[in-house]
Design an enzyme around this catalytic site. Structure first.
Site, short mmCIF file in Angstrom:
data_model
loop_
_atom_site.label_atom_id
_atom_site.label_comp_id
_atom_site.label_asym_id
_atom_site.label_seq_id
_atom_site.Cartn_x
_atom_site.Cartn_y
_atom_site.Cartn_z
N CYS A 130 0.80 -1.22 0.00
CA CYS A 130 0.00 0.00 0.00
C CYS A 130 0.84 1.28 0.00
CB CYS A 130 -0.98 0.01 1.17
SG CYS A 130 -0.25 -0.36 2.76
N HIS A 259 -2.50 6.67 3.62
CA HIS A 259 -1.05 6.89 3.68
C HIS A 259 -0.71 8.16 2.91
CE1 HIS A 259 -0.60 3.09 5.51
NE2 HIS A 259 0.00 2.39 4.57
C1 2RA Z 1 1.68 -0.91 6.49
N1 2RA Z 1 2.18 -1.15 4.16
O1 2RA Z 1 1.20 0.20 6.27
C2 2RA Z 1 1.92 -1.84 5.38
C3 2RA Z 1 0.78 -2.79 5.27
N2 2RA Z 1 0.88 -3.66 4.17
O2 2RA Z 1 1.98 -1.33 7.59
#
Ligand code: 2RA
Length: 351
Positions: A130, A259
């Site tokens: 991600c 994110h």
């Molecule tokens: C996280 N990218 O954000 C990782 C999860 N797959 O922890």
């Protein structure tokens, strides 16, 4: 007849978003939709596109007649079961880390390398991590136009990247510090969490409430976190630049979902802010939020739940030629996971 899709891990954090996506699409190419999960969740009933479906247990037979199987399960479950599904004739779109760097498994972001869905000797297509995915629609568009040569990123990752346990922990920590005069003395946040009865064991290696934690994933060689190496390796593979210079620092922030990344990207050809804006404007899945004079830039709280990649703070780096700095936000459960997986599945079914 219309193809059958299976969602494996249908009851998990990403699987649930996948069902949400299936429900919200105006049209879907699928005939049967099959929900598959571990024995623990089998028998649960979930409504998909107006029909109540019963979750079936993950067995080899569960894949009989399945054309595309979307796996939203932990690495070890995918490693064991994706080949089983492929052997039964399904094309697997896997959201785990188990196959991402396998040279016989394409790693696909439809905006960047959609054509690779057809190059799948193992019958498996991988969905990126991600954090990498959250910037890829934007970065890929710039790369196609200007030729990316160097990438330096810092991530600001949401708690839900660590699954439902991460979300629950963040909410519990926020409740534990709410209304307390903490955060200005070393260790007082941790004390407040302990005083509120929160277990010392946490998905995060330090308090996340009122804090930032420069760590995501597991420890790899020379002090790198696994997440940082994923950003490097997966960016190289998706963009098709094996020698791309990449350096990443991954940081967890007290955000539930979405994110963000601060991106410093250097290109082989001349790039200007105006030209980058034009490229972003042409990329359907990128939304510009970039008007600092009016306080317009993307933030997780504002874009969570959305499908696009949001871009703002686009600046020409003052001391680095052919280099742009910008900030991106992307919902890590949607484009960062379930949505990209689903988009790949549709590509497989319709092309
Ligand atoms: C996280 N990218 O954000 C990782 C999860 N797959 O922890």
């Amino acid at each position: 007849t219309r193809p059958t899709i299976a969602v494996v891990g249908a009851t998990g954090a990403v699987g649930t978003v996948m069902i949400d996506i299936l429900n919200s699409r105006e049209t879907v190419p699928w005939g049967e939709i099959r929900l598959i999960a571990s024995a623990r969740s089998a028998g649960k009933r979930m409504t998909v596109r107006g029909t109540e479906l019963t979750v079936v247990e993950l067995t080899p037979e569960a894949f009989d007649g399945v054309d595309v199987a979307c796996f939203d399960v932990p690495d070890e479950v995918s490693a064991e079961w994706a080949p089983v599904a492929a052997a039964r004739g399904a094309v697997v779109v896997d959201n785990s880390g188990a196959f991402r760097l396998d040279p016989e498994v394409p790693l696909v972001v439809p905006e960047v390398n959609a054509e690779q869905v057809h190059r799948r000797p193992k019958g498996i297509i991988a969905n990126p991590n991600c954090t990498t995915l959250s910037m890829m629609a934007a970065l890929g568009a710039l790369h196609h136009e200007f030729g990316l040569t160097e990438l330096v990123v810092a991530s600001y990752q949401a708690a839900s990247g660590a699954g439902q346990a991460g979300v629950d922990r963040l909410h519990a920590e926020v409740a534990a510090v709410a209304g307390k005069d903490v955060g200005s003395r070393a260790g007082d946040v941790a004390e407040a969490l302990a005083a509120a009865g929160l277990p010392a064991e946490s998905p995060f290696p330090a308090p996340l409430a009122l804090n930032v934690v420069p760590w995501a994933g597991s420890l790899k060689e020379d002090g790198w976190a696994s997440e940082e190496l994923k950003v490097r390796n997966e960016s190289r593979k998706i963009l098709g630049i094996p020698g791309l210079k990449v350096s990443a620092t991954c940081v967890r922030v007290p955000v539930v979902t979405t994110h963000s990344l601060a991106v410093h990207a250097t290109f082989g050809r001349q790039v200007t802010v105006a030209a980058a804006r034009e490229v972003f404007a042409r990329q359907e899945s990128v939304v510009l939020r970039d008007d600092p004079e009016r306080g317009v830039f993307p933030t997780p709280a504002e874009v969570v739940g959305g499908d696009p990649t949001y871009v703002g703070r686009i600046r020409q780096a003052l001391d680095f030629p052919n280099t742009l700095d910008f900030f991106v936000c992307g919902d890590n459960l949607r484009k960062g996971a379930a949505l990209n997986t689903y988009e790949i599945a549709e590509k497989v079914a319709t092309s």
